[in-house]
Design a protein around this motif. Structure first.
Motif, PDB file in Angstrom:
ATOM      1  N   ARG A   1     -12.758   5.415  -3.420  1.00 25.43           N
ATOM      2  CA  ARG A   1     -12.554   5.852  -2.039  1.00 25.43           C
ATOM      3  C   ARG A   1     -12.729   4.694  -1.051  1.00 25.43           C
ATOM      4  N   GLU A   2     -13.701   3.841  -1.294  1.00 25.78           N
ATOM      5  CA  GLU A   2     -13.905   2.687  -0.414  1.00 25.78           C
ATOM      6  C   GLU A   2     -12.724   1.727  -0.497  1.00 25.78           C
TER       7      GLU A   2
ATOM      8  N   VAL B   1      -9.594   2.505  -1.361  1.00 27.36           N
ATOM      9  CA  VAL B   1      -8.451   3.176  -0.733  1.00 27.36           C
ATOM     10  C   VAL B   1      -8.501   3.002   0.784  1.00 27.36           C
ATOM     11  N   LYS B   2      -9.674   3.165   1.364  1.00 28.57           N
ATOM     12  CA  LYS B   2      -9.827   3.022   2.814  1.00 28.57           C
ATOM     13  C   LYS B   2      -9.584   1.583   3.256  1.00 28.57           C
ATOM     14  N   ARG B   3     -10.134   0.632   2.518  1.00 31.96           N
ATOM     15  CA  ARG B   3      -9.999  -0.780   2.895  1.00 31.96           C
ATOM     16  C   ARG B   3      -8.554  -1.252   2.762  1.00 31.96           C
ATOM     17  N   GLN B   4      -7.854  -0.743   1.747  1.00 34.57           N
ATOM     18  CA  GLN B   4      -6.486  -1.181   1.503  1.00 34.57           C
ATOM     19  C   GLN B   4      -5.449  -0.329   2.255  1.00 34.57           C
ATOM     20  N   SER B   5      -5.903   0.665   2.969  1.00 34.06           N
ATOM     21  CA  SER B   5      -5.021   1.581   3.722  1.00 34.06           C
ATOM     22  C   SER B   5      -3.978   2.223   2.809  1.00 34.06           C
TER      23      SER B   5
ATOM     24  N   LYS C   1      -2.040   5.052   1.456  1.00 34.38           N
ATOM     25  CA  LYS C   1      -1.661   6.334   2.043  1.00 34.38           C
ATOM     26  C   LYS C   1      -1.715   7.467   1.032  1.00 34.38           C
TER      27      LYS C   1
ATOM     28  N   LYS D   1     -16.782   6.707  -5.700  1.00 36.35           N
ATOM     29  CA  LYS D   1     -17.188   6.036  -4.458  1.00 36.35           C
ATOM     30  C   LYS D   1     -16.457   4.701  -4.329  1.00 36.35           C
TER      31      LYS D   1
ATOM     32  N   SER E   1       0.809  -1.220   0.000  1.00 40.81           N
ATOM     33  CA  SER E   1       0.000   0.000   0.000  1.00 40.81           C
ATOM     34  C   SER E   1       0.841   1.268   0.000  1.00 40.81           C
TER      35      SER E   1
ATOM     36  N   PHE F   1      -3.420   8.826  -1.622  1.00 45.44           N
ATOM     37  CA  PHE F   1      -4.626   9.030  -2.409  1.00 45.44           C
ATOM     38  C   PHE F   1      -4.890  10.523  -2.503  1.00 45.44           C
TER      39      PHE F   1
ATOM     40  N   ASP G   1      -7.603  13.324  -4.036  1.00 39.39           N
ATOM     41  CA  ASP G   1      -8.983  13.410  -4.504  1.00 39.39           C
ATOM     42  C   ASP G   1      -9.099  14.384  -5.677  1.00 39.39           C
TER      43      ASP G   1
END
Length: 205
Positions: free
Chosen positions: A75-76, A78-82, A84, A72, A51, A86, A88
């Motif tokens: 973003r989901e 990115v959050k799940r895979q942590s 760093k 969407k 990651s 990213f 927007d």
């Protein structure tokens, strides 16, 4: 370019046409990340290989209805895979923001789906364009196969006049160059004009 390839392949020397499996410094993508995520999941993968070496920039596109679901999904993921790194939609264009943040450094090897990643060559970085499926495989394994290409050297002599910009120079080159001599090759720019350029000018070139 071939020196960077040799270093990343762990070889003292490389020959044109040979294929190597490369562990790149960065894998980067933009709004097409939603398509990469889909291919990644279809192949049965759950987690990316590293990651800290993956960067996603959503781009400058305004999320109209056709893009809202894609953003969407990104973003989901990115959050799940942590992930760093990213950026927007308001942060800027992918190839620009990664340079400005200092992620791209001389001697690195980059794989990306972003069309303008060749601009990283302005600081001595080697960048290869990847397709959606190839990038999905890279996300999973951290490896990508590269066939060593030929290198075309363009020497720019003379001195930059005050009213001439790097963009003027590259447009002149594109207009006059024989693409059959440089297609599918690494292009290196040399000469006194290049040595006079700032990093921003080399980036534009």
């Amino acid at each position: 370019g071939q020196k960077i390839l040799a270093e990343k392949a762990g070889a003292e020397r490389i020959e044109i046409g040979l294929e190597f499996e490369i562990d790149p410094d960065w894998a980067i993508s933009q709004s097409d990340s939603a398509e990469i995520i889909e291919k990644f999941r279809q192949a049965g993968h759950n987690f990316i290989w590293n990651s800290a070496r993956l960067a996603i920039a959503a781009g400058q596109a305004i999320p109209f209805e056709s893009l809202a679901q894609k953003h969407k999904t990104i973003r989901e993921f990115v959050k799940r895979q942590s992930i760093k790194y990213f950026y927007d939609i308001r942060d800027g264009a992918c190839h620009q923001i990664l340079m400005e943040k200092g992620h791209i450094l001389p001697g690195q090897m980059i794989f990306g789906t972003e069309p303008n990643i060749s601009a990283f060559g302005g600081i001595g970085t080697l960048a290869f364009r990847s397709g959606i499926e190839e990038m999905a495989r890279l996300w999973a394994s951290g490896k990508s196969r590269v066939t060593v290409p030929e290198t075309a050297r363009i020497i720019i002599n003379g001195k930059m006049a005050r009213a001439i910009s790097a963009r003027d120079i590259i447009l002149h080159i594109i207009k006059n160059i024989d693409m059959s001599r440089v297609g599918n090759r690494i292009i290196e720019f040399h000469g006194p004009v290049v040595s006079q350029m700032t990093i921003a000018e080399r980036f534009a070139l």
